[in-house]
Enzyme design. Sequence first.
Site, PDB file in Angstrom:
ATOM      1  N   LYS A 192       4.530  13.896  56.469  1.00 59.61           N
ATOM      2  CA  LYS A 192       4.836  12.483  56.724  1.00 59.61           C
ATOM      3  C   LYS A 192       6.292  12.217  56.311  1.00 59.61           C
ATOM      4  CE  LYS A 192       0.082  10.939  56.988  1.00 59.61           C
ATOM      5  NZ  LYS A 192      -1.077  11.491  56.278  1.00 59.61           N
ATOM      6  N   HIS A 225       0.526   9.019  52.012  1.00 59.41           N
ATOM      7  CA  HIS A 225       1.227   7.901  52.661  1.00 59.41           C
ATOM      8  C   HIS A 225       2.215   7.210  51.721  1.00 59.41           C
ATOM      9  CE1 HIS A 225      -0.234   7.494  56.747  1.00 59.41           C
ATOM     10  NE2 HIS A 225      -1.445   7.806  56.329  1.00 59.41           N
ATOM     11  N   SER A 234      -4.748   4.153  54.686  1.00 58.06           N
ATOM     12  CA  SER A 234      -3.888   4.222  55.869  1.00 58.06           C
ATOM     13  C   SER A 234      -4.205   3.181  56.934  1.00 58.06           C
ATOM     14  CB  SER A 234      -3.962   5.616  56.477  1.00 58.06           C
ATOM     15  OG  SER A 234      -5.274   5.869  56.927  1.00 58.06           O
TER      16      SER A 234
HETATM   17  C1  LIG Z   1      -2.165  12.479  56.471  1.00 58.65           C
HETATM   18  C2  LIG Z   1      -3.090  12.604  55.334  1.00 58.65           C
HETATM   19  C3  LIG Z   1      -3.688  13.819  55.006  1.00 58.65           C
HETATM   20  C4  LIG Z   1      -3.526  15.045  55.866  1.00 58.65           C
HETATM   21  O1  LIG Z   1      -2.279  15.615  55.675  1.00 58.65           O
HETATM   22  P1  LIG Z   1      -1.882  16.904  56.556  1.00 58.65           P
HETATM   23  O2  LIG Z   1      -0.832  17.561  55.758  1.00 58.65           O
HETATM   24  O3  LIG Z   1      -1.437  16.378  57.860  1.00 58.65           O
HETATM   25  O4  LIG Z   1      -3.129  17.729  56.662  1.00 58.65           O
HETATM   26  C5  LIG Z   1      -4.477  13.878  53.884  1.00 58.65           C
HETATM   27  N1  LIG Z   1      -4.689  12.797  53.111  1.00 58.65           N
HETATM   28  C6  LIG Z   1      -4.166  11.593  53.420  1.00 58.65           C
HETATM   29  C7  LIG Z   1      -4.432  10.420  52.540  1.00 58.65           C
HETATM   30  C8  LIG Z   1      -3.351  11.475  54.534  1.00 58.65           C
HETATM   31  O5  LIG Z   1      -2.829  10.285  54.837  1.00 58.65           O
END
Ligand SMILES: *Cc1c(COP(=O)(O)O)cnc(C)c1O
Length: 413
Positions: free
Chosen positions: A247, A216, A188
């Site tokens: 997301k 992502h 990210s």
């Molecule tokens: C955003 C993200 C998470 C967390 O996801 P949530 O559903 O907000 O807890 C976990 N792993 C990765 C790689 C992320 O980018």
Amino acid sequence: MYSIKESLAAELAEIREAGLEKAEREITTPQGPRIRAALVGQPQREVLNFCANNYLGLADHPDLIEAAKDALDRHGFGMASVRFICGTQDIHLALESQVSDFVGTEATILFSSCFDANAAVFEPLFGAGDAIVSDELNHASIIDGVRLSKAARFRYRNRDMSDLRAQLQAARDGGARRVVVVTDGVFSMDGYLAPLPEICDAAEEAGALVMVDDSHAVGFMGETGAGTPEHFGVSDRIDIWTGTFGKALGGASGGYVSGRREIVDLLRQRGRPYLFSNSLAPSIVAATLRALELVREAGELRTRLVENAAQFRARMSEEGFDLLDGEHAIVPVMFGDASLASSIAARMLELGVFVTAFSYPVVPKGKARIRVQLSAAHSPEQVEECVTAFVRARTSLDAGAPLDELAADDADA
Ligand SMILES: *Cc1c(COP(=O)(O)O)cnc(C)c1O
């Protein structure tokens, strides 16, 4: 005696003095490409938003809002139970089945977040005598999940395949029974993709499973949006998939583990965040089901996202900014110096463009950056406005001129 209150205050002061304090911006509109926002206590202003994970622009989509409202009427507000006692509705089962269908797996289990999915997945599957081989830049929730397991831990340098092979060998030399390689699909902070074909090859040679956290990417990478495994054509070689609904898939909340049936079945029996935490709210489940339907028809949105990212990368390069190479909608604009990156971001906010600067310890020392995130909801004009704001912020800092003077110049012109 030194009280706890004082020591906490000292710790907070240390964070503040190191320039590492994270301040929230208060938003008074739905999430979207254009929002009203300000630091808490300051006057609200309209800004273009380039720092959400709202990749397909579904966060305020009318169909999702309608699906959520409809579910409130039909399925109520909350379940007041964990899944296995009395917290499973028809729509929870439907969402699990739809996620499996979407990413192309045998089975899926829902969690309140992907953080919980990653916290749940390792401990029941990999115990003493097993080994977990993990990319050093994996998400915090993977790191925490691995900590909860009694398996031996091996860490390889980010996307470094020779180090991965060395760590797999070390795991094998240690006599590990089950071995799993775990990676983010997309990292990210850099927008770099994990080299999944090479990872699958190395894992196969070592007789290891492969787990990908595709938070992502799910919804917008790959031809149908199934994520980085589809993008690389290795979907059938991935054993464990985790991802978020928070997301691209609507952006509310929830996450999942998907993959081979035995893996998912075991997590239903042993996954602690599944057994001991409440069911996802029905309105979120129903709206996420609708999001998956939209995403299936969202070829055009995916194309627009790719075009927006390409436009931004091309224009910023033309303007002489230093970008990390890539194809993802995460575009890091590199400044090196932490205070420069944060000054640029602050100026851009005054110019009506909301971006976020990241510096050590979130990224390595001397690699401070502004991470721009494109969305399919941005218009080409808005992408250009973002580029213009970068240029003006840089000019104003180079000239040492206060921003309001530049703004005044503009007003004259
Ligand atoms: C955003 C993200 C998470 C967390 O996801 P949530 O559903 O907000 O807890 C976990 N792993 C990765 C790689 C992320 O980018």
